[in-house]
Design a protein around this motif. Structure first.
Motif, PDB file in Angstrom:
ATOM      1  N   LEU A 151     -50.188  63.400  27.571  1.00 25.99           N
ATOM      2  CA  LEU A 151     -51.431  63.966  28.081  1.00 25.99           C
ATOM      3  C   LEU A 151     -51.230  64.505  29.482  1.00 25.99           C
ATOM      4  O   LEU A 151     -51.638  65.617  29.803  1.00 25.99           O
ATOM      5  CB  LEU A 151     -52.537  62.899  28.086  1.00 25.99           C
ATOM      6  N   GLN A 152     -50.561  63.721  30.321  1.00 23.22           N
ATOM      7  CA  GLN A 152     -50.307  64.195  31.671  1.00 23.22           C
ATOM      8  C   GLN A 152     -49.499  65.482  31.651  1.00 23.22           C
ATOM      9  O   GLN A 152     -49.764  66.400  32.415  1.00 23.22           O
ATOM     10  CB  GLN A 152     -49.547  63.137  32.462  1.00 23.22           C
ATOM     11  N   LEU A 197     -55.010  59.771  33.739  1.00 22.22           N
ATOM     12  CA  LEU A 197     -56.195  59.350  32.991  1.00 22.22           C
ATOM     13  C   LEU A 197     -57.134  58.470  33.817  1.00 22.22           C
ATOM     14  O   LEU A 197     -58.351  58.703  33.813  1.00 22.22           O
ATOM     15  CB  LEU A 197     -55.761  58.609  31.721  1.00 22.22           C
ATOM     16  N   PRO A 198     -56.633  57.471  34.551  1.00 22.89           N
ATOM     17  CA  PRO A 198     -57.565  56.668  35.359  1.00 22.89           C
ATOM     18  C   PRO A 198     -58.315  57.499  36.393  1.00 22.89           C
ATOM     19  O   PRO A 198     -59.503  57.281  36.621  1.00 22.89           O
ATOM     20  CB  PRO A 198     -56.650  55.627  36.021  1.00 22.89           C
ATOM     21  N   ARG A 199     -57.612  58.445  37.023  1.00 22.08           N
ATOM     22  CA  ARG A 199     -58.292  59.265  38.035  1.00 22.08           C
ATOM     23  C   ARG A 199     -59.336  60.163  37.393  1.00 22.08           C
ATOM     24  O   ARG A 199     -60.442  60.317  37.914  1.00 22.08           O
ATOM     25  CB  ARG A 199     -57.282  60.100  38.806  1.00 22.08           C
ATOM     26  N   LEU A 200     -59.005  60.781  36.258  1.00 22.95           N
ATOM     27  CA  LEU A 200     -59.988  61.620  35.575  1.00 22.95           C
ATOM     28  C   LEU A 200     -61.215  60.806  35.173  1.00 22.95           C
ATOM     29  O   LEU A 200     -62.350  61.264  35.319  1.00 22.95           O
ATOM     30  CB  LEU A 200     -59.358  62.271  34.349  1.00 22.95           C
ATOM     31  N   GLY A 201     -60.980  59.605  34.679  1.00 21.83           N
ATOM     32  CA  GLY A 201     -62.105  58.752  34.324  1.00 21.83           C
ATOM     33  C   GLY A 201     -62.994  58.446  35.515  1.00 21.83           C
ATOM     34  O   GLY A 201     -64.231  58.473  35.417  1.00 21.83           O
ATOM     35  N   GLY A 212     -55.480  70.616  29.750  1.00 18.43           N
ATOM     36  CA  GLY A 212     -55.600  70.588  31.199  1.00 18.43           C
ATOM     37  C   GLY A 212     -56.916  69.978  31.633  1.00 18.43           C
ATOM     38  O   GLY A 212     -57.542  69.197  30.917  1.00 18.43           O
ATOM     39  N   ALA A 213     -57.344  70.354  32.814  1.00 14.14           N
ATOM     40  CA  ALA A 213     -58.561  69.774  33.381  1.00 14.14           C
ATOM     41  C   ALA A 213     -59.796  70.070  32.544  1.00 14.14           C
ATOM     42  O   ALA A 213     -60.772  69.311  32.572  1.00 14.14           O
ATOM     43  CB  ALA A 213     -58.764  70.283  34.812  1.00 14.14           C
ATOM     44  N   TYR A 214     -59.790  71.154  31.780  1.00  9.81           N
ATOM     45  CA  TYR A 214     -60.968  71.525  30.994  1.00  9.81           C
ATOM     46  C   TYR A 214     -61.167  70.618  29.784  1.00  9.81           C
ATOM     47  O   TYR A 214     -62.175  70.745  29.079  1.00  9.81           O
ATOM     48  CB  TYR A 214     -60.898  72.988  30.583  1.00  9.81           C
ATOM     49  N   ALA A 215     -60.247  69.703  29.532  1.00 11.25           N
ATOM     50  CA  ALA A 215     -60.476  68.688  28.500  1.00 11.25           C
ATOM     51  C   ALA A 215     -61.651  67.787  28.859  1.00 11.25           C
ATOM     52  O   ALA A 215     -62.191  67.087  27.991  1.00 11.25           O
ATOM     53  CB  ALA A 215     -59.219  67.852  28.304  1.00 11.25           C
ATOM     54  N   GLU A 219     -57.595  61.878  23.550  1.00 14.57           N
ATOM     55  CA  GLU A 219     -56.961  60.797  24.306  1.00 14.57           C
ATOM     56  C   GLU A 219     -57.711  60.521  25.607  1.00 14.57           C
ATOM     57  O   GLU A 219     -57.852  59.369  26.020  1.00 14.57           O
ATOM     58  CB  GLU A 219     -55.496  61.114  24.570  1.00 14.57           C
ATOM     59  N   LEU A 220     -58.203  61.579  26.236  1.00 13.49           N
ATOM     60  CA  LEU A 220     -59.042  61.375  27.408  1.00 13.49           C
ATOM     61  C   LEU A 220     -60.333  60.666  27.012  1.00 13.49           C
ATOM     62  O   LEU A 220     -60.784  59.732  27.695  1.00 13.49           O
ATOM     63  CB  LEU A 220     -59.339  62.716  28.083  1.00 13.49           C
ATOM     64  N   ALA A 221     -60.929  61.088  25.905  1.00  9.10           N
ATOM     65  CA  ALA A 221     -62.152  60.447  25.416  1.00  9.10           C
ATOM     66  C   ALA A 221     -61.906  58.984  25.075  1.00  9.10           C
ATOM     67  O   ALA A 221     -62.732  58.108  25.378  1.00  9.10           O
ATOM     68  CB  ALA A 221     -62.674  61.198  24.201  1.00  9.10           C
ATOM     69  N   ASP A 222     -60.776  58.703  24.461  1.00  7.33           N
ATOM     70  CA  ASP A 222     -60.444  57.327  24.100  1.00  7.33           C
ATOM     71  C   ASP A 222     -60.280  56.446  25.334  1.00  7.33           C
ATOM     72  O   ASP A 222     -60.674  55.274  25.338  1.00  7.33           O
ATOM     73  CB  ASP A 222     -59.165  57.304  23.264  1.00  7.33           C
ATOM     74  N   SER A 223     -59.754  57.036  26.399  1.00  5.41           N
ATOM     75  CA  SER A 223     -59.532  56.257  27.622  1.00  5.41           C
ATOM     76  C   SER A 223     -60.828  55.798  28.266  1.00  5.41           C
ATOM     77  O   SER A 223     -60.840  54.839  29.043  1.00  5.41           O
ATOM     78  CB  SER A 223     -58.703  57.070  28.628  1.00  5.41           C
ATOM     79  N   VAL A 224     -61.945  56.487  27.965  1.00  4.78           N
ATOM     80  CA  VAL A 224     -63.249  56.083  28.514  1.00  4.78           C
ATOM     81  C   VAL A 224     -64.193  55.604  27.416  1.00  4.78           C
ATOM     82  O   VAL A 224     -65.387  55.413  27.645  1.00  4.78           O
ATOM     83  CB  VAL A 224     -63.900  57.229  29.321  1.00  4.78           C
ATOM     84  N   GLY A 225     -63.663  55.439  26.205  1.00  8.34           N
ATOM     85  CA  GLY A 225     -64.425  54.789  25.142  1.00  8.34           C
ATOM     86  C   GLY A 225     -65.455  55.632  24.424  1.00  8.34           C
ATOM     87  O   GLY A 225     -66.428  55.092  23.889  1.00  8.34           O
TER      88      GLY A 225
END
Length: 366
Positions: A13-14, A27-31, A57-60, A95-101
Motif C-alpha cells: 500500500l505504501q 496507514l497510521p498517519r492517514l488514519g 495514492g492519497a486519493y484512496a 486496505e486503507l479502509a480495513d485499517s480503520v475498520g
C-alpha cells in the motif's frame, strides 16, 4: 490476516502512495489525518449513500472518509488510469479502509448499474467518474447532489453535464477551500515552492514573477515570500516587465484557449533573461510557442487541460484529506437542505459553461 501478510500488504500500500515509502503516507498517519478531518468538519453521512471513486495514492482516502463518516453505503468506482490499475485502486482503498475498520461498507466497482444510481444521495466529481454524463445524472434521485470537490468558481464544463443538472434540479456543490476547517488554500504556497524546488530553483533569494488572475495569488505569494523569494505579481501577461526573473509562475484561470499563446509567449520572452523558467502551476499553455521563443518550461510533461501542473499530494496527503472531507461535508450540507451562507462549507454552481457565480458562494472567487 497474519502479521507477515499484514506487513506485506502495508508495504504494498505504501508503495502505491510513493515508491520511496515515505512515512508521511503510512496507514497510521492517514488514519490519524482522516480522524482529525472528520472531527474538524463534523462530517456526518449517516443514512446517506455515496458514489465516489476507488483510487491509488492519497486519493484512496475519499471512499474511506465517506465510510468513516457513517455513510449507509459507499460505492467506489475505478478504472485504468496512468496512476494505476483497477486492481491497484481496489487494494489501496480496501486496505486503507480495513485499517480503520470500515471495509465492510465499501464496494469497489468497475461498472455502475442503474440500481446503484437510483439509491445514491451524493456523487463526487472524482477523476475515475468524470465526466458525469446526462445518462448518469438522469438516473439519480431528485434529492441527490453532486460534490464538485473544489471551489465553485473552478467549475470545468467538461467534468459534468451542467444542463442535465439544471433540468433535474440537482445541485452542483463546491466546497469553500478557505473555510478554517478545510484551509486547503494555505497549502498552495508550499506546493508552489515544492514545484520550484523540483525544477532546480532554490526559491530563497530568487526573483519570482507570479502571473495570477484569481484568488490563488495571496497564498502563492505568502509561500514564496516565506521561503525567501523576491516576488512581484501580475494579473495579465502584458503587465509583466523585463527583470532578472529566475522564474515566472503561471497561475491563470483556464479558458477555452491556452492562456499563454503566441503573443503572450513573445512578450514573456522579451521580459525574461536567458535561463529563466516559465512554471505552469495552473492555466493551459502552448508549450510549442514557448519553446520557439527560447523559454524553458516546467513541468516537462503537460498536465491535462484545465488541471494544475502539480498535484496537492506532492507535499503529502494532508491537503487531499482536508479537501475530500470538505467536499463531502459541503455536499452533505446541501443534501440535508441546510442554508448556504457566505461563511460556511458549501458553494453552489448556478451558471452553465463555467461562469463564475456570485450567488450562494461561501467566498468570492481551485
Amino acid at each position: 490476516m497474519t502479521g507477515t501478510e499484514t506487513g506485506a500488504a502495508f508495504r504494498q500500500l505504501q508503495s502505491g502512495f510513493d515508491t520511496a515509502l515515505r512515512p508521511g503516507f503510512s496507514l497510521p498517519r492517514l488514519g490519524a489525518l482522516m480522524s482529525r478531518a472528520l472531527t474538524a468538519t463534523l462530517l456526518d453521512l449517516s443514512e446517506l449513500t455515496v458514489l465516489t471513486e476507488a483510487a491509488t495514492g492519497a486519493y484512496a482516502v475519499t471512499a474511506v472518509l465517506a465510510a468513516m463518516a457513517g455513510a449507509r453505503h459507499v460505492y467506489a468506482f475505478t478504472r485504468p488510469t496512468r496512476h494505476g490499475t483497477p486492481a491497484d485502486a481496489r487494494q489501496h482503498t480496501l486496505e486503507l479502509a480495513d485499517s480503520v475498520g470500515v471495509a465492510d461498507r465499501i464496494d469497489v466497482l468497475e461498472q455502475i448499474t442503474p440500481d446503484i444510481l437510483h439509491q445514491t444521495d451524493i456523487v463526487t466529481n472524482s477523476g475515475h467518474l468524470r465526466p458525469l454524463t446526462a445518462a448518469l445524472i438522469d438516473k439519480l434521485p431528485k434529492e441527490a447532489v453532486i460534490a464538485l470537490m473544489f471551489e465553485a468558481w473552478e467549475f470545468r464544463p467538461k467534468d459534468l453535464d451542467m444542463e442535465a443538472c439544471l433540468r433535474r434540479g440537482i445541485p452542483i456543490v463546491g466546497v469553500n477551500e478557505r473555510h478554517p476547517s478545510v484551509d486547503v488554500f494555505s497549502f498552495l504556497g508550499p506546493l508552489c515552492v515544492k514545484q520550484l524546488h523540483d525544477c532546480g530553483l532554490s526559491v530563497y533569494k530568487n526573483r519570482i514573477g507570479v502571473l495570477c488572475d484569481n484568488d490563488f495569488v495571496d497564498s502563492l505569494c505568502a509561500g514564496l515570500v516565506s521561503s525567501g523569494a523576491c516576488v512581484d505579481t501580475f494579473d495579465n501577461v502584458q503587465a509583466v516587465y523585463p527583470d532578472e526573473w529566475d522564474a515566472i509562475i503561471v497561475a491563470l484561470r483556464p479558458a477555452a484557449q491556452p492562456r499563454i499563446g503566441s503573443p503572450e509567449a513573445t512578450h514573456l520572452a522579451a521580459c525574461a533573461p536567458a535561463g529563466s523558467v516559465i512554471v505552469q502551476f495552473w492555466g493551459d499553455m502552448d508549450r510549442t510557442v514557448l519553446s520557439a521563443n527560447g523559454l524553458a518550461v516546467w513541468p516537462t510533461a503537460p498536465p491535462a487541460m484545465g488541471h494544475m501542473g502539480i498535484l496537492l499530494s506532492e507535499i503529502g496527503p494532508e491537503p487531499i484529506v482536508r479537501l475530500q472531507a470538505g467536499g463531502l461535508r459541503a455536499a452533505e450540507w446541501v443534501r440535508r437542505s441546510r442554508t448556504v451562507s457566505s461563511d460556511g462549507y458549501a458553494q453552489l454552481v448556478t451558471r452553465p459553461f463555467g461562469e463564475l457565480s456570485p450567488i450562494h458562494t461561501t467566498s468570492l472567487p481551485r
